[in-house]
Design a protein around this motif. Structure first.
Motif, PDB file in Angstrom:
ATOM      1  N   GLY A 159       0.804  -1.215   0.000  1.00 20.78           N
ATOM      2  CA  GLY A 159       0.000   0.000   0.000  1.00 20.78           C
ATOM      3  C   GLY A 159       0.837   1.264   0.000  1.00 20.78           C
ATOM      4  N   LEU A 160       0.180   2.376   0.268  1.00 23.00           N
ATOM      5  CA  LEU A 160       0.843   3.672   0.154  1.00 23.00           C
ATOM      6  C   LEU A 160       0.160   4.719   1.017  1.00 23.00           C
ATOM      7  CD1 LEU A 160      -0.135   5.359  -3.242  1.00 23.00           C
ATOM      8  CD2 LEU A 160      -1.382   3.444  -2.242  1.00 23.00           C
ATOM      9  N   VAL A 161       0.699   5.920   0.959  1.00 19.08           N
ATOM     10  CA  VAL A 161       0.179   7.094   1.672  1.00 19.08           C
ATOM     11  C   VAL A 161      -0.512   7.989   0.655  1.00 19.08           C
ATOM     12  CG1 VAL A 161       0.820   9.099   3.077  1.00 19.08           C
ATOM     13  CG2 VAL A 161       2.067   6.962   3.333  1.00 19.08           C
ATOM     14  N   CYS A 162      -1.445   8.809   1.137  1.00 21.88           N
ATOM     15  CA  CYS A 162      -2.044   9.822   0.265  1.00 21.88           C
ATOM     16  C   CYS A 162      -2.273  11.102   1.052  1.00 21.88           C
ATOM     17  CB  CYS A 162      -3.366   9.330  -0.335  1.00 21.88           C
ATOM     18  SG  CYS A 162      -4.760   9.334   0.831  1.00 21.88           S
ATOM     19  N   THR A 163      -2.472  12.182   0.324  1.00 21.87           N
ATOM     20  CA  THR A 163      -2.913  13.442   0.905  1.00 21.87           C
ATOM     21  C   THR A 163      -4.374  13.650   0.511  1.00 21.87           C
ATOM     22  OG1 THR A 163      -2.318  14.770  -1.023  1.00 21.87           O
ATOM     23  CG2 THR A 163      -0.591  14.378   0.620  1.00 21.87           C
ATOM     24  N   SER A 164      -4.980  14.704   1.010  1.00 13.78           N
ATOM     25  CA  SER A 164      -6.370  14.987   0.628  1.00 13.78           C
ATOM     26  C   SER A 164      -6.470  15.382  -0.842  1.00 13.78           C
ATOM     27  CB  SER A 164      -6.960  16.089   1.516  1.00 13.78           C
ATOM     28  OG  SER A 164      -6.195  17.275   1.439  1.00 13.78           O
ATOM     29  N   SER A 165      -5.354  15.817  -1.430  1.00 16.84           N
ATOM     30  CA  SER A 165      -5.367  16.224  -2.841  1.00 16.84           C
ATOM     31  C   SER A 165      -5.231  15.049  -3.796  1.00 16.84           C
ATOM     32  CB  SER A 165      -4.241  17.226  -3.114  1.00 16.84           C
ATOM     33  OG  SER A 165      -4.422  18.411  -2.368  1.00 16.84           O
ATOM     34  N   ASN A 166      -4.511  14.009  -3.379  1.00 18.85           N
ATOM     35  CA  ASN A 166      -4.245  12.923  -4.329  1.00 18.85           C
ATOM     36  C   ASN A 166      -4.857  11.590  -3.910  1.00 18.85           C
ATOM     37  OD1 ASN A 166      -2.502  11.797  -2.391  1.00 18.85           O
ATOM     38  ND2 ASN A 166      -0.695  12.744  -3.282  1.00 18.85           N
ATOM     39  N   ALA A 167      -5.830  11.625  -2.999  1.00 15.09           N
ATOM     40  CA  ALA A 167      -6.441  10.375  -2.525  1.00 15.09           C
ATOM     41  C   ALA A 167      -7.027   9.574  -3.676  1.00 15.09           C
ATOM     42  CB  ALA A 167      -7.512  10.679  -1.481  1.00 15.09           C
ATOM     43  N   HIS A 168      -7.651  10.251  -4.644  1.00 14.52           N
ATOM     44  CA  HIS A 168      -8.251   9.521  -5.766  1.00 14.52           C
ATOM     45  C   HIS A 168      -7.192   8.800  -6.603  1.00 14.52           C
ATOM     46  CE1 HIS A 168      -6.992  13.384  -7.395  1.00 14.52           C
ATOM     47  NE2 HIS A 168      -7.155  12.933  -8.615  1.00 14.52           N
ATOM     48  N   LYS A 169      -6.019   9.388  -6.724  1.00 15.35           N
ATOM     49  CA  LYS A 169      -4.944   8.730  -7.455  1.00 15.35           C
ATOM     50  C   LYS A 169      -4.417   7.525  -6.679  1.00 15.35           C
ATOM     51  CE  LYS A 169      -3.414  12.824 -10.012  1.00 15.35           C
ATOM     52  NZ  LYS A 169      -2.264  13.708 -10.320  1.00 15.35           N
ATOM     53  N   ALA A 170      -4.396   7.650  -5.348  1.00 13.08           N
ATOM     54  CA  ALA A 170      -3.984   6.512  -4.526  1.00 13.08           C
ATOM     55  C   ALA A 170      -4.972   5.359  -4.673  1.00 13.08           C
ATOM     56  CB  ALA A 170      -3.871   6.943  -3.063  1.00 13.08           C
ATOM     57  N   PHE A 171      -6.276   5.674  -4.739  1.00 12.35           N
ATOM     58  CA  PHE A 171      -7.288   4.644  -4.971  1.00 12.35           C
ATOM     59  C   PHE A 171      -7.054   3.952  -6.319  1.00 12.35           C
ATOM     60  CE2 PHE A 171      -9.216   6.105  -1.279  1.00 12.35           C
ATOM     61  CZ  PHE A 171     -10.471   5.555  -1.032  1.00 12.35           C
ATOM     62  N   GLU A 172      -6.774   4.744  -7.340  1.00 13.52           N
ATOM     63  CA  GLU A 172      -6.529   4.171  -8.669  1.00 13.52           C
ATOM     64  C   GLU A 172      -5.320   3.242  -8.637  1.00 13.52           C
ATOM     65  OE1 GLU A 172      -6.076   7.631 -11.059  1.00 13.52           O
ATOM     66  OE2 GLU A 172      -8.227   8.068 -11.157  1.00 13.52           O
ATOM     67  N   TYR A 173      -4.279   3.669  -7.970  1.00 11.91           N
ATOM     68  CA  TYR A 173      -3.077   2.842  -7.810  1.00 11.91           C
ATOM     69  C   TYR A 173      -3.432   1.529  -7.117  1.00 11.91           C
ATOM     70  CZ  TYR A 173       1.414   1.345  -5.769  1.00 11.91           C
ATOM     71  OH  TYR A 173       2.518   0.619  -5.381  1.00 11.91           O
ATOM     72  N   ALA A 174      -4.216   1.617  -6.041  1.00  8.71           N
ATOM     73  CA  ALA A 174      -4.562   0.427  -5.267  1.00  8.71           C
ATOM     74  C   ALA A 174      -5.393  -0.559  -6.084  1.00  8.71           C
ATOM     75  CB  ALA A 174      -5.303   0.830  -3.999  1.00  8.71           C
ATOM     76  N   PHE A 175      -6.332  -0.042  -6.858  1.00  4.36           N
ATOM     77  CA  PHE A 175      -7.172  -0.935  -7.654  1.00  4.36           C
ATOM     78  C   PHE A 175      -6.402  -1.566  -8.819  1.00  4.36           C
ATOM     79  CE2 PHE A 175     -10.935   1.382  -5.789  1.00  4.36           C
ATOM     80  CZ  PHE A 175     -11.440   0.259  -5.132  1.00  4.36           C
ATOM     81  N   LEU A 192       5.632   6.664   1.133  1.00  3.18           N
ATOM     82  CA  LEU A 192       5.645   8.032   0.616  1.00  3.18           C
ATOM     83  C   LEU A 192       6.161   8.063  -0.822  1.00  3.18           C
ATOM     84  CD1 LEU A 192       6.992   9.830   3.802  1.00  3.18           C
ATOM     85  CD2 LEU A 192       4.739  10.172   2.784  1.00  3.18           C
ATOM     86  N   GLU A 193       7.174   7.252  -1.125  1.00  4.60           N
ATOM     87  CA  GLU A 193       7.695   7.206  -2.493  1.00  4.60           C
ATOM     88  C   GLU A 193       6.619   6.731  -3.465  1.00  4.60           C
ATOM     89  OE1 GLU A 193      11.156   4.755  -2.482  1.00  4.60           O
ATOM     90  OE2 GLU A 193      12.250   6.059  -1.094  1.00  4.60           O
ATOM     91  N   ARG A 194       5.835   5.748  -3.052  1.00  4.53           N
ATOM     92  CA  ARG A 194       4.757   5.277  -3.923  1.00  4.53           C
ATOM     93  C   ARG A 194       3.736   6.372  -4.185  1.00  4.53           C
ATOM     94  NH1 ARG A 194       4.169  -0.526  -0.805  1.00  4.53           N
ATOM     95  NH2 ARG A 194       5.878  -1.579  -1.889  1.00  4.53           N
ATOM     96  N   MET A 195       3.478   7.198  -3.156  1.00  6.16           N
ATOM     97  CA  MET A 195       2.568   8.312  -3.354  1.00  6.16           C
ATOM     98  C   MET A 195       3.138   9.278  -4.393  1.00  6.16           C
ATOM     99  SD  MET A 195       1.323  11.269  -0.672  1.00  6.16           S
ATOM    100  CE  MET A 195       2.935  12.074  -0.680  1.00  6.16           C
ATOM    101  N   LEU A 196       4.421   9.547  -4.308  1.00  3.62           N
ATOM    102  CA  LEU A 196       5.047  10.482  -5.240  1.00  3.62           C
ATOM    103  C   LEU A 196       5.035   9.939  -6.662  1.00  3.62           C
ATOM    104  CD1 LEU A 196       8.078  11.715  -3.111  1.00  3.62           C
ATOM    105  CD2 LEU A 196       5.900  12.846  -3.490  1.00  3.62           C
TER     106      LEU A 196
END
Length: 377
Positions: free
Chosen positions: A167-183, A371-375
Motif C-alpha cells: 500500500g501507500l500514503v495519500c494526501t487529501s489532494s491525491n487520494a483519488h490517485k492513490a485509490f486508482e493505484y490500489a485498484f 511516501l515514495e509510492r505516493m510520489l
C-alpha cells in the motif's frame, strides 16, 4: 453497521508512543507575549541558519509569525528536507514531525516543541489495532487482494504497515490517485484513518455503492459479508474539527450573506461537501482566497486558525468561519504553545536538544517507501 459515535477526544490518545515527554519548565509558563517574542528572536539570531521553523496552517498566529515556512504537513516536510538547517522545529503535531524525520537527512534533527501535540485522528488507527483488524478483514475476503491506503494524518508505523502490504500514503489532494493505484494492484481498498475523506473520494470516483464501514471499537458490529461484497473498506476514524461542520451551517451562512460561497475541507462529512460550492485541501482553500476578487465573501469550513490567518492575509476578501463562534481549533495543535517554542529554542542555544522526534530505522525505511509510492502517482 454500528459506528463509533462522535466524541471529544483528548490529545493524549497516543502519548505512550514516546517516552521522552517533558513538561514545560515553570520559568516559561507565564511569559508575556512581548518578552517571549524578544527572546524567540534573540535565540533565532544566535542559531542563525542552523535552525528552520515550520508552521502548519492550523497553528496560532504566535507560532506562524516566527515560521520560515507555512503550509500543509507534507509540504512543510519537503521544505525542511530542502533546507540546510541542522535543526527542524515543527510547529505541528506528532505525525507531521515523524514525516519530516522520514524525509530529511540523517544529519538533521526534528524537534516538536511539545510532545503532547498528538493528533486524535492519527490515534484512532494505532498499528497494533490495525494489525488485529487486518487479520479479520483479510479473513473475510481470503481470495482477494486488499491494498491499504493511509492518509498522511497517521503515524509512521501505520505508514510502514501499508508499505509492507503493497500500500501507500495519500494526501487529501491525491487520494483519488492513490485509490486508482490500489485498484491496479489489488481487488479492494482499506482506507485509514479518515472515513470522511475516504467516502468523499469514493463518491468522486463513482464508487459510492461499493463502501463498507469497519468500526474497530465495535467487535459485534463488524460484518464480514459486507466486507466481502464491497470494494472499499473505510476505517471509522475522523477529524473532530471537520466533523463538527453541518449542512445547517451552510444554510445559515447563505441566509445571512446572499453572495457567500462556501469552501470546505474533504475531511468534512459527505453531505457537507455536497452542499458546499467547493471542497479541497488547505492549499486549495488558501489558493481560492488568494485568487478571490475584492469584496467576495467566502465561508470556510476548516480549522479556525487557518480561517483567521486568511482573514488577516487577505483583508480585501470577506473571509468568515463557516460555523461562526462554534468553530473550533485543533486541540492537538493547541499544545504547541509559543512558550514551548521559546524553551526549545533557548535550549538549543545552550546546546541541549529537547523533544526530538526520531522514527525507528525499519519503520523509517518502510514509511519512506509508502511516501515514495505516493510520489510516483
Amino acid at each position: 453497521m454500528v459506528t463509533m459515535e462522535t466524541a471529544e477526544l483528548d490529545t493524549d490518545l497516543s502519548l505512550f508512543k514516546y517516552d521522552n515527554l517533558e513538561q514545560l519548565p515553570s520559568a516559561y509558563r507565564d511569559l508575556e507575549e512581548a518578552e517571549r517574542t524578544e527572546r524567540i528572536e534573540a535565540a533565532l539570531a544566535e542559531l542563525g541558519d542552523d535552525v528552520v521553523i515550520l508552521g502548519h496552517n492550523y497553528q496560532r498566529r504566535e507560532i506562524v509569525e516566527h515560521a520560515d515556512f507555512i503550509g500543509d504537513s507534507y509540504q512543510l516536510s519537503k521544505e525542511a528536507a530542502n533546507a540546510d538547517a541542522e535543526y527542524v522545529i515543527f510547529g505541528g503535531v506528532t505525525f507531521m514531525a515523524e514525516s519530516a524525520d522520514i524525509i530529511t537527512d540523517d544529519e538533521q534533527t526534528v524537534i516538536l516543541p511539545s510532545m503532547e501535540a498528538s493528533c486524535p485522528m492519527a490515534g484512532m488507527a494505532e498499528a497494533l489495532q490495525v494489525d488485529a483488524a487486518w487479520a479479520e478483514i483479510t479473513a473475510a475476503a481470503p481470495d482477494e487482494t486488499i491494498i491499504p491506503i493511509t492518509y498522511m494524518n497517521s503515524y509512521a508505523d501505520l505508514k510502514a504497515f501499508c508499505a509492507s502490504q503493497d500500500g501507500l500514503v495519500c494526501t487529501s489532494s491525491n487520494a483519488h490517485k492513490a485509490f486508482e493505484y490500489a485498484f491496479e494492484k489489488g481487488d479492494k481498498v482499506l482506507f485509514l484513518p479518515d472515513k470522511h475523506l475516504g467516502e468523499n473520494t469514493a463518491y468522486r470516483m463513482g464508487l459510492e455503492e461499493e463502501i463498507a464501514k469497519w468500526d474497530p471499537w465495535d467487535p459485534e458490529g463488524k460484518d464480514a459479508e459486507e466486507v466481502a461484497d464491497s470494494d472499499i473498506i473505510l476505517w471509522d476514524g475522523y477529524c473532530q474539527v471537520h466533523e463538527r461542520f453541518r449542512t445547517d451551517h451552510i444554510e445559515q451562512v447563505r441566509d445571512e450573506h446572499d453572495d457567500a460561497k462556501v469552501i470546505v475541507h474533504p475531511e468534512c462529512r459527505r453531505e457537507v461537501v455536497e452542499a458546499a460550492d467547493k471542497a479541497g485541501s488547505t492549499a486549495t482553500i488558501c489558493e481560492t482566497i488568494e485568487n478571490a476578487d475584492p469584496g467576495d465573501t467566502w465561508a470556510i469550513g476548516t480549522e479556525i486558525h487557518l480561517t483567521n490567518h486568511l482573514e488577516r492575509w487577505h483583508p480585501d476578501v470577506n473571509v468568515i468561519p463557516l460555523c461562526g463562534d462554534a468553530c473550533m481549533d485543533c486541540n492537538a495543535m493547541r499544545q504547541i504553545d509559543p512558550n514551548y517554542l521559546t524553551w526549545v529554542l533557548e535550549e538549543l542555544v545552550e546546546g541541549r536538544e529537547r523533544n526530538v522526534i526520531e522514527v525507528a530505522p525499519e519503520e523509517k525505511e518502510l514509511a519512506g517507501l509508502a511516501l515514495e509510492r505516493m510520489l510516483e502517482i
